[in-house]
Design a protein around this motif. Structure first.
Motif, PDB file in Angstrom:
ATOM      1  N   LEU A 201      56.548 -64.070  -8.817  1.00  0.00           N
ATOM      2  CA  LEU A 201      56.143 -62.935  -9.647  1.00  0.00           C
ATOM      3  C   LEU A 201      54.848 -62.335  -9.115  1.00  0.00           C
ATOM      4  O   LEU A 201      53.838 -63.036  -8.994  1.00  0.00           O
ATOM      5  CB  LEU A 201      55.927 -63.415 -11.088  1.00  0.00           C
ATOM      6  N   PRO A 202      54.844 -61.045  -8.770  1.00  0.00           N
ATOM      7  CA  PRO A 202      53.579 -60.430  -8.341  1.00  0.00           C
ATOM      8  C   PRO A 202      52.602 -60.409  -9.506  1.00  0.00           C
ATOM      9  O   PRO A 202      52.958 -60.061 -10.625  1.00  0.00           O
ATOM     10  CB  PRO A 202      53.991 -59.019  -7.917  1.00  0.00           C
ATOM     11  N   LYS A 203      51.372 -60.800  -9.237  1.00  0.00           N
ATOM     12  CA  LYS A 203      50.366 -60.889 -10.292  1.00  0.00           C
ATOM     13  C   LYS A 203      49.076 -60.219  -9.810  1.00  0.00           C
ATOM     14  O   LYS A 203      48.538 -60.546  -8.762  1.00  0.00           O
ATOM     15  CB  LYS A 203      50.106 -62.356 -10.636  1.00  0.00           C
ATOM     16  N   ARG A 204      48.602 -59.268 -10.613  1.00  0.00           N
ATOM     17  CA  ARG A 204      47.363 -58.575 -10.258  1.00  0.00           C
ATOM     18  C   ARG A 204      46.193 -59.572 -10.220  1.00  0.00           C
ATOM     19  O   ARG A 204      46.006 -60.352 -11.165  1.00  0.00           O
ATOM     20  CB  ARG A 204      47.057 -57.474 -11.263  1.00  0.00           C
ATOM     21  N   LEU A 205      45.409 -59.522  -9.140  1.00  0.00           N
ATOM     22  CA  LEU A 205      44.286 -60.455  -9.005  1.00  0.00           C
ATOM     23  C   LEU A 205      43.120 -59.774  -8.308  1.00  0.00           C
ATOM     24  O   LEU A 205      43.305 -59.071  -7.312  1.00  0.00           O
ATOM     25  CB  LEU A 205      44.714 -61.706  -8.245  1.00  0.00           C
ATOM     26  N   LEU A 206      41.939 -59.999  -8.844  1.00  0.00           N
ATOM     27  CA  LEU A 206      40.695 -59.510  -8.266  1.00  0.00           C
ATOM     28  C   LEU A 206      39.782 -60.713  -8.061  1.00  0.00           C
ATOM     29  O   LEU A 206      39.815 -61.660  -8.852  1.00  0.00           O
ATOM     30  CB  LEU A 206      40.038 -58.496  -9.212  1.00  0.00           C
ATOM     31  N   VAL A 207      38.985 -60.687  -7.003  1.00  0.00           N
ATOM     32  CA  VAL A 207      38.076 -61.793  -6.712  1.00  0.00           C
ATOM     33  C   VAL A 207      36.653 -61.379  -7.061  1.00  0.00           C
ATOM     34  O   VAL A 207      36.153 -60.357  -6.586  1.00  0.00           O
ATOM     35  CB  VAL A 207      38.142 -62.206  -5.232  1.00  0.00           C
ATOM     36  N   ALA A 208      35.996 -62.179  -7.919  1.00  0.00           N
ATOM     37  CA  ALA A 208      34.586 -61.972  -8.239  1.00  0.00           C
ATOM     38  C   ALA A 208      33.773 -62.988  -7.447  1.00  0.00           C
ATOM     39  O   ALA A 208      33.838 -64.191  -7.715  1.00  0.00           O
ATOM     40  CB  ALA A 208      34.345 -62.156  -9.737  1.00  0.00           C
ATOM     41  N   ALA A 209      33.038 -62.500  -6.455  1.00  0.00           N
ATOM     42  CA  ALA A 209      32.195 -63.372  -5.633  1.00  0.00           C
ATOM     43  C   ALA A 209      30.843 -63.482  -6.333  1.00  0.00           C
ATOM     44  O   ALA A 209      29.963 -62.630  -6.151  1.00  0.00           O
ATOM     45  CB  ALA A 209      32.058 -62.812  -4.224  1.00  0.00           C
ATOM     46  N   ASN A 210      30.683 -64.515  -7.135  1.00  0.00           N
ATOM     47  CA  ASN A 210      29.513 -64.672  -7.996  1.00  0.00           C
ATOM     48  C   ASN A 210      28.288 -65.178  -7.218  1.00  0.00           C
ATOM     49  O   ASN A 210      28.401 -65.692  -6.114  1.00  0.00           O
ATOM     50  CB  ASN A 210      29.863 -65.625  -9.137  1.00  0.00           C
ATOM     51  N   LYS A 211      27.135 -65.026  -7.868  1.00  0.00           N
ATOM     52  CA  LYS A 211      25.837 -65.467  -7.327  1.00  0.00           C
ATOM     53  C   LYS A 211      25.486 -64.726  -6.037  1.00  0.00           C
ATOM     54  O   LYS A 211      24.942 -65.297  -5.086  1.00  0.00           O
ATOM     55  CB  LYS A 211      25.840 -66.981  -7.111  1.00  0.00           C
ATOM     56  N   CYS A 212      25.770 -63.415  -6.023  1.00  0.00           N
ATOM     57  CA  CYS A 212      25.446 -62.595  -4.856  1.00  0.00           C
ATOM     58  C   CYS A 212      23.944 -62.378  -4.716  1.00  0.00           C
ATOM     59  O   CYS A 212      23.492 -61.822  -3.716  1.00  0.00           O
ATOM     60  CB  CYS A 212      26.172 -61.251  -4.929  1.00  0.00           C
ATOM     61  N   ASP A 213      23.169 -62.815  -5.733  1.00  0.00           N
ATOM     62  CA  ASP A 213      21.717 -62.680  -5.693  1.00  0.00           C
ATOM     63  C   ASP A 213      21.043 -63.852  -4.995  1.00  0.00           C
ATOM     64  O   ASP A 213      19.813 -63.844  -4.809  1.00  0.00           O
ATOM     65  CB  ASP A 213      21.166 -62.571  -7.123  1.00  0.00           C
ATOM     66  N   THR A 214      21.791 -64.870  -4.603  1.00  0.00           N
ATOM     67  CA  THR A 214      21.203 -66.062  -4.002  1.00  0.00           C
ATOM     68  C   THR A 214      20.976 -65.874  -2.500  1.00  0.00           C
ATOM     69  O   THR A 214      21.645 -65.058  -1.855  1.00  0.00           O
ATOM     70  CB  THR A 214      22.108 -67.283  -4.222  1.00  0.00           C
ATOM     71  N   PRO A 215      20.012 -66.604  -1.917  1.00  0.00           N
ATOM     72  CA  PRO A 215      19.737 -66.483  -0.475  1.00  0.00           C
ATOM     73  C   PRO A 215      20.979 -66.804   0.358  1.00  0.00           C
ATOM     74  O   PRO A 215      21.682 -67.778   0.100  1.00  0.00           O
ATOM     75  CB  PRO A 215      18.641 -67.533  -0.244  1.00  0.00           C
ATOM     76  N   GLY A 216      21.251 -65.951   1.341  1.00  0.00           N
ATOM     77  CA  GLY A 216      22.376 -66.167   2.230  1.00  0.00           C
ATOM     78  C   GLY A 216      23.719 -65.721   1.680  1.00  0.00           C
ATOM     79  O   GLY A 216      24.746 -65.847   2.371  1.00  0.00           O
ATOM     80  N   ALA A 217      23.753 -65.182   0.456  1.00  0.00           N
ATOM     81  CA  ALA A 217      25.025 -64.800  -0.163  1.00  0.00           C
ATOM     82  C   ALA A 217      25.736 -63.691   0.616  1.00  0.00           C
ATOM     83  O   ALA A 217      26.955 -63.737   0.791  1.00  0.00           O
ATOM     84  CB  ALA A 217      24.794 -64.369  -1.606  1.00  0.00           C
ATOM     85  N   ALA A 218      24.963 -62.710   1.091  1.00  0.00           N
ATOM     86  CA  ALA A 218      25.567 -61.600   1.827  1.00  0.00           C
ATOM     87  C   ALA A 218      26.232 -62.086   3.111  1.00  0.00           C
ATOM     88  O   ALA A 218      27.348 -61.666   3.447  1.00  0.00           O
ATOM     89  CB  ALA A 218      24.520 -60.535   2.132  1.00  0.00           C
TER      90      ALA A 218
END
Length: 331
Positions: A201-218
């Motif tokens: 079954l196709p299921k809509r999905l989005l990824v939330a990459a959390n803690k983008c404020d932490t060092p090295g996150a980018a």
């Protein structure tokens, strides 16, 4: 002659395919049968729907005789859509729900602080979207009943931690779990179903990459994108600083493939407090049905304000609506 289905029918079919209980199947099939066009080309489809409806009702009777157990992760849907959160321990699912809703979630640094499904209502502008926090998945396994929750959801929000060393495993492990349970994650609003109902079954999905404020996150985010080579949409966010959360809600609204329509009674001001939520591509007739099922059949005409028309333009009941249109119905 082809059977051209309406967006409302397609939405009901999506609910049917996602259904995990006979009761859910019955409700969706009854809606599909009501919405299917009534002409010769649809006679075969109508017969198939009636056959499936009969089978679902028989399954309901059997389940009642044997006394089926209640699913502790089954949350009634509210708002424009239900988005269920998925992820490993300590990635920040509860923190995101806490930042976006008034839900009473426990945010802690230790794993398994969330033990059951916890719903909360978030908003994109004036549109309510239900978020459901869930216990973490560990080692590719989920608690009994959790997979039904993901299957029934309108969309899934996969949460990963950009500060974690194992960020790639946090991304890949939950996706393998979904695929093992015949769910095919896609980041597209319009779903394409296989004619074989036993297919994934196709299921809509989005990824939330959390803690983008932490060092090295980018750098971790860029490395993740290079290594996993995915078509899934990844949105960097921070539950702590709220960075990216408005954009996340806007992306979820787009992913749900719905529009909001404001109603206006003749001679009265527009009601902006509670917009009607319809599938993208819906018509004036579809909105009339939501307003009043019986009166919808006697709809004469309508006036529409907003995108796609001149303000106050009189339109036919087959007119396709756009997001934020104002509609005045005349019965």
């Amino acid at each position: 002659m082809a059977v051209n289905q309406s967006p409302m029918y397609n939405k009901a079919e999506e609910r049917y395919r996602s259904a995990s209980t006979p009761e859910e199947k019955i409700a969706a099939l009854e809606e599909m049968l009501r919405l299917v066009p009534k002409h010769k080309a649809s006679e075969k489809l109508q017969a198939q729907l009636k056959q499936k409806l009969k089978a679902a009702r028989e399954d309901t009777q059997k389940a009642r005789k044997h006394g089926g157990g209640r699913d502790p992760f089954n949350v009634p849907k509210q708002g424009a859509g239900q988005v269920t959160l998925l992820g490993a321990a300590n990635v920040g699912k509860s923190a995101i729900v806490q930042a976006l809703t008034d839900a009473r979630v426990e945010v802690a640094d230790f794993p398994f602080s969330t033990q059951t499904a916890i719903p909360g209502m978030a908003r994109h502008e004036d549109v309510p979207i239900q978020l459901v926090d869930m216990p973490p998945v560990m080692d590719g396994h989920a608690q009994p009943g959790m997979m039904n929750a993901f299957r029934m959801a309108d969309a899934i929000l996969l949460v990963i931690d950009l500060s974690a060393v194992e960020v790639i495993d946090q991304f890949e492990m939950p996706l393998r779990l979904l695929e093992a349970h015949r769910l095919r994650p896609v980041s597209q609003a319009v779903l394409e179903f296989d004619e074989d109902e036993t297919a994934a079954l196709p299921k809509r999905l989005l990824v939330a990459a959390n803690k983008c404020d932490t060092p090295g996150a980018a750098d971790n985010l860029e490395g993740l994108k290079e290594l996993v080579q995915t078509d899934l949409h990844i949105r960097p966010v921070s539950a702590l600083t709220r960075q990216g959360l408005p954009e996340l809600m806007a992306a979820l609204f787009s992913l749900l493939n719905v529009i909001r329509i404001y109603s206006k009674k003749p001679g009265k001001p527009v009601d902006y407090d509670a917009p009607f939520i319809l599938p993208t591509g819906s018509t004036v007739q579809d909105m009339a049905y939501l307003v009043h099922r019986e009166l919808a059949e006697s709809l004469r005409t309508a006036r529409v304000w907003g995108g796609g028309v001149h303000d106050g333009q009189q339109v036919h009941h087959t007119h396709v609506l756009q997001d934020k249109n104002v509609v005045e119905l005349h019965f």
